[in-house]
Design a protein around this motif. Structure first.
Motif, mmCIF file in Angstrom:
data_model
loop_
_atom_site.group_PDB
_atom_site.id
_atom_site.type_symbol
_atom_site.label_atom_id
_atom_site.label_comp_id
_atom_site.label_asym_id
_atom_site.label_seq_id
_atom_site.Cartn_x
_atom_site.Cartn_y
_atom_site.Cartn_z
ATOM 1 N N ALA A 9 -9.539 -12.925 -41.325
ATOM 2 C CA ALA A 9 -8.213 -13.198 -41.476
ATOM 3 C C ALA A 9 -7.508 -13.669 -40.105
ATOM 4 C CB ALA A 9 -7.375 -11.788 -41.833
ATOM 5 N N LEU A 10 -8.225 -13.058 -39.089
ATOM 6 C CA LEU A 10 -7.592 -13.593 -37.680
ATOM 7 C C LEU A 10 -7.888 -15.036 -37.564
ATOM 8 C CD1 LEU A 10 -8.358 -10.544 -35.617
ATOM 9 C CD2 LEU A 10 -6.191 -11.455 -36.241
ATOM 10 N N LEU A 11 -9.267 -15.623 -38.012
ATOM 11 C CA LEU A 11 -9.441 -16.708 -37.911
ATOM 12 C C LEU A 11 -8.873 -17.757 -38.786
ATOM 13 C CD1 LEU A 11 -13.599 -16.168 -37.099
ATOM 14 C CD2 LEU A 11 -11.517 -16.535 -35.517
ATOM 15 N N GLY A 12 -8.218 -17.256 -39.794
ATOM 16 C CA GLY A 12 -7.518 -18.054 -40.798
ATOM 17 C C GLY A 12 -8.420 -18.754 -41.747
ATOM 18 N N LEU A 13 -9.588 -17.717 -42.152
ATOM 19 C CA LEU A 13 -10.531 -18.038 -43.130
ATOM 20 C C LEU A 13 -9.913 -17.624 -44.399
ATOM 21 C CD1 LEU A 13 -13.686 -17.281 -41.433
ATOM 22 C CD2 LEU A 13 -12.798 -19.389 -41.596
ATOM 23 N N SER A 14 -10.128 -18.317 -45.619
ATOM 24 C CA SER A 14 -10.009 -17.758 -46.857
ATOM 25 C C SER A 14 -10.363 -16.411 -47.235
ATOM 26 C CB SER A 14 -10.547 -18.850 -47.856
ATOM 27 O OG SER A 14 -10.265 -18.530 -49.210
ATOM 28 N N VAL A 46 8.232 -17.572 -35.711
ATOM 29 C CA VAL A 46 7.358 -17.378 -36.890
ATOM 30 C C VAL A 46 7.261 -18.521 -37.856
ATOM 31 C CG1 VAL A 46 6.703 -15.831 -38.901
ATOM 32 C CG2 VAL A 46 7.512 -14.857 -36.933
ATOM 33 N N HIS A 47 6.141 -18.997 -38.048
ATOM 34 C CA HIS A 47 5.795 -20.033 -39.006
ATOM 35 C C HIS A 47 5.003 -19.881 -40.175
ATOM 36 C CE1 HIS A 47 2.426 -20.744 -36.944
ATOM 37 N NE2 HIS A 47 2.856 -20.527 -35.735
ATOM 38 N N TYR A 48 4.719 -20.760 -40.800
ATOM 39 C CA TYR A 48 3.788 -20.568 -41.956
ATOM 40 C C TYR A 48 2.458 -20.262 -41.819
ATOM 41 C CZ TYR A 48 1.040 -21.854 -46.255
ATOM 42 O OH TYR A 48 0.149 -21.851 -47.319
ATOM 43 N N GLY A 49 1.822 -20.611 -40.421
ATOM 44 C CA GLY A 49 0.703 -20.155 -40.015
ATOM 45 C C GLY A 49 0.476 -18.652 -39.860
ATOM 46 N N HIS A 50 1.650 -18.252 -39.396
ATOM 47 C CA HIS A 50 1.896 -16.578 -39.089
ATOM 48 C C HIS A 50 1.759 -15.949 -40.561
ATOM 49 C CE1 HIS A 50 3.703 -17.622 -35.013
ATOM 50 N NE2 HIS A 50 2.541 -17.099 -34.710
ATOM 51 N N ALA A 51 2.543 -16.397 -41.436
ATOM 52 C CA ALA A 51 2.805 -15.915 -42.642
ATOM 53 C C ALA A 51 1.447 -15.990 -43.525
ATOM 54 C CB ALA A 51 3.799 -16.583 -43.515
ATOM 55 N N ASN A 52 0.625 -17.007 -43.405
ATOM 56 C CA ASN A 52 -0.600 -17.309 -44.154
ATOM 57 C C ASN A 52 -1.738 -16.126 -43.332
ATOM 58 O OD1 ASN A 52 -2.009 -18.335 -46.119
ATOM 59 N ND2 ASN A 52 -2.919 -19.859 -44.516
ATOM 60 N N ALA A 53 -1.758 -15.947 -42.065
ATOM 61 C CA ALA A 53 -2.526 -15.092 -41.569
ATOM 62 C C ALA A 53 -2.342 -13.661 -41.781
ATOM 63 C CB ALA A 53 -2.710 -15.196 -40.139
ATOM 64 N N LEU A 54 -0.968 -13.380 -42.120
ATOM 65 C CA LEU A 54 -0.687 -11.840 -42.299
ATOM 66 C C LEU A 54 -0.985 -11.680 -43.897
ATOM 67 C CD1 LEU A 54 2.714 -11.808 -40.443
ATOM 68 C CD2 LEU A 54 0.779 -10.451 -40.040
ATOM 69 N N ARG A 55 -0.728 -12.704 -44.814
ATOM 70 C CA ARG A 55 -1.043 -12.855 -46.181
ATOM 71 C C ARG A 55 -2.501 -12.550 -46.156
ATOM 72 N NH1 ARG A 55 -3.420 -15.752 -49.439
ATOM 73 N NH2 ARG A 55 -3.115 -17.780 -47.968
ATOM 74 N N GLN A 56 -3.344 -13.306 -45.696
ATOM 75 C CA GLN A 56 -4.833 -13.346 -45.751
ATOM 76 C C GLN A 56 -5.135 -11.775 -45.217
ATOM 77 O OE1 GLN A 56 -6.810 -16.615 -44.166
ATOM 78 N NE2 GLN A 56 -5.842 -17.869 -45.623
ATOM 79 N N ALA A 57 -4.661 -11.296 -44.086
ATOM 80 C CA ALA A 57 -5.265 -9.961 -43.616
ATOM 81 C C ALA A 57 -4.941 -8.922 -44.657
ATOM 82 C CB ALA A 57 -4.530 -9.811 -42.223
#
Length: 89
Positions: A9-14, A46-57
């Motif tokens: 999640a921290l690396l932004g992986l699916s 906060v931007h989309y990348g932050h939200a996406n990383a939080l969602r995946q984590a």
């Protein structure tokens, strides 16, 4: 507490590739253990990348704990933040 599953999640992986990780954490009694992940960041604007990383984590465990880096650390590593710590929280 095993933090290795939080790295994807921290690396932004699916999360689809890592979705089965939680099934390996069972107690001796056979009950599934709750999995808690920790993620921190400065979250300055906060931007989309932050939200996406939080969602995946969050998708990788049962509970997500989020830390916000303080102003002094941000100044030391990135320069002055746009928002102060209270605004980022």
């Amino acid at each position: 507490m095993n933090l290795i599953p939080s790295f994807p999640a921290l690396l932004g992986l699916s999360t689809s590739y890592f979705g089965g990780i939680g099934s390996f954490h069972k107690r001796k009694s056979g009950r599934k253990r709750r999995i808690r992940f920790y993620m921190d960041g400065c979250f300055d604007l906060v931007h989309y990348g932050h939200a996406n990383a939080l969602r995946q984590a969050k998708a990788l465990g049962d509970e997500l704990v989020v830390g916000v880096v303080n102003d002094e650390v941000i100044v030391e590593h990135k320069g002055p933040p746009v928002l102060n710590m209270e605004e980022r929280i």
